[in-house]
Scaffold this motif. Sequence first.
Motif, PDB file in Angstrom:
ATOM      1  N   PHE A  34       0.828  -1.204   0.000  1.00  0.00           N
ATOM      2  CA  PHE A  34       0.000   0.000   0.000  1.00  0.00           C
ATOM      3  C   PHE A  34       0.865   1.256   0.000  1.00  0.00           C
ATOM      4  N   ALA A  35       1.911   1.253   0.808  1.00  0.00           N
ATOM      5  CA  ALA A  35       2.802   2.421   0.879  1.00  0.00           C
ATOM      6  C   ALA A  35       3.450   2.686  -0.476  1.00  0.00           C
ATOM      7  N   ARG A  39       2.949   5.949  -2.841  1.00  0.00           N
ATOM      8  CA  ARG A  39       4.142   6.692  -3.263  1.00  0.00           C
ATOM      9  C   ARG A  39       4.142   6.881  -4.778  1.00  0.00           C
ATOM     10  N   GLN A  40       3.811   5.828  -5.517  1.00  0.00           N
ATOM     11  CA  GLN A  40       3.771   5.929  -6.978  1.00  0.00           C
ATOM     12  C   GLN A  40       2.691   6.895  -7.448  1.00  0.00           C
ATOM     13  N   ASP A  64       7.149   8.939 -15.782  1.00  0.00           N
ATOM     14  CA  ASP A  64       7.544   8.477 -14.445  1.00  0.00           C
ATOM     15  C   ASP A  64       8.981   7.983 -14.438  1.00  0.00           C
ATOM     16  N   ALA A  65       9.354   7.234 -15.474  1.00  0.00           N
ATOM     17  CA  ALA A  65      10.716   6.701 -15.556  1.00  0.00           C
ATOM     18  C   ALA A  65      11.732   7.830 -15.693  1.00  0.00           C
ATOM     19  N   VAL A  66      11.391   8.841 -16.485  1.00  0.00           N
ATOM     20  CA  VAL A  66      12.298   9.975 -16.670  1.00  0.00           C
ATOM     21  C   VAL A  66      12.475  10.737 -15.350  1.00  0.00           C
ATOM     22  N   LEU A  67      11.385  10.980 -14.643  1.00  0.00           N
ATOM     23  CA  LEU A  67      11.477  11.667 -13.352  1.00  0.00           C
ATOM     24  C   LEU A  67      12.288  10.843 -12.344  1.00  0.00           C
ATOM     25  N   GLU A  68      12.045   9.530 -12.316  1.00  0.00           N
ATOM     26  CA  GLU A  68      12.767   8.659 -11.383  1.00  0.00           C
ATOM     27  C   GLU A  68      14.255   8.664 -11.690  1.00  0.00           C
ATOM     28  N   GLU A  69      14.617   8.606 -12.959  1.00  0.00           N
ATOM     29  CA  GLU A  69      16.027   8.644 -13.337  1.00  0.00           C
ATOM     30  C   GLU A  69      16.665   9.947 -12.872  1.00  0.00           C
ATOM     31  N   GLY A  70      15.950  11.041 -13.036  1.00  0.00           N
ATOM     32  CA  GLY A  70      16.467  12.331 -12.566  1.00  0.00           C
ATOM     33  C   GLY A  70      16.668  12.345 -11.069  1.00  0.00           C
ATOM     34  N   ARG A  71      15.739  11.755 -10.329  1.00  0.00           N
ATOM     35  CA  ARG A  71      15.882  11.692  -8.867  1.00  0.00           C
ATOM     36  C   ARG A  71      17.091  10.847  -8.489  1.00  0.00           C
ATOM     37  N   ARG A  72      17.254   9.699  -9.189  1.00  0.00           N
ATOM     38  CA  ARG A  72      18.380   8.819  -8.899  1.00  0.00           C
ATOM     39  C   ARG A  72      19.697   9.529  -9.147  1.00  0.00           C
ATOM     40  N   GLU A  73      19.778  10.242 -10.257  1.00  0.00           N
ATOM     41  CA  GLU A  73      21.006  10.975 -10.572  1.00  0.00           C
ATOM     42  C   GLU A  73      21.275  12.043  -9.526  1.00  0.00           C
ATOM     43  N   ASP A  74      20.232  12.695  -9.035  1.00  0.00           N
ATOM     44  CA  ASP A  74      20.398  13.721  -8.018  1.00  0.00           C
ATOM     45  C   ASP A  74      20.958  13.111  -6.730  1.00  0.00           C
TER      46      ASP A  74
END
Length: 84
Positions: A34-35, A39-40, A64-74
């Motif tokens: 559920f969490a 979150r998604q 979503d994948a593009v945003l997640e990749e940006g977060r990971r890089e950050d």
Amino acid sequence: MRLTVNLEDDLGRDVRRLAEVRGISMSRLAGEAFAEYVRQLRRREFGQRVLDMAGRVVVAENADAVLEEGRREDVERGGDDARI
């Protein structure tokens, strides 16, 4: 909070097996699921708000994948992981 859910038999068996393999209770597994789902949803809503602010109306399927990749890089660069 106590919550009762009914699952189809096949899904229920899969959930029980997964909980056993992970060594956690079905309750904890359900809470984690559920969490993650919430979150998604929040990330998608955040992404849509960002695109709306940029004037873009249609959201690409891979947004979503593009945003997640940006977060990971950050995070890899030592930045703060954005909490939504």
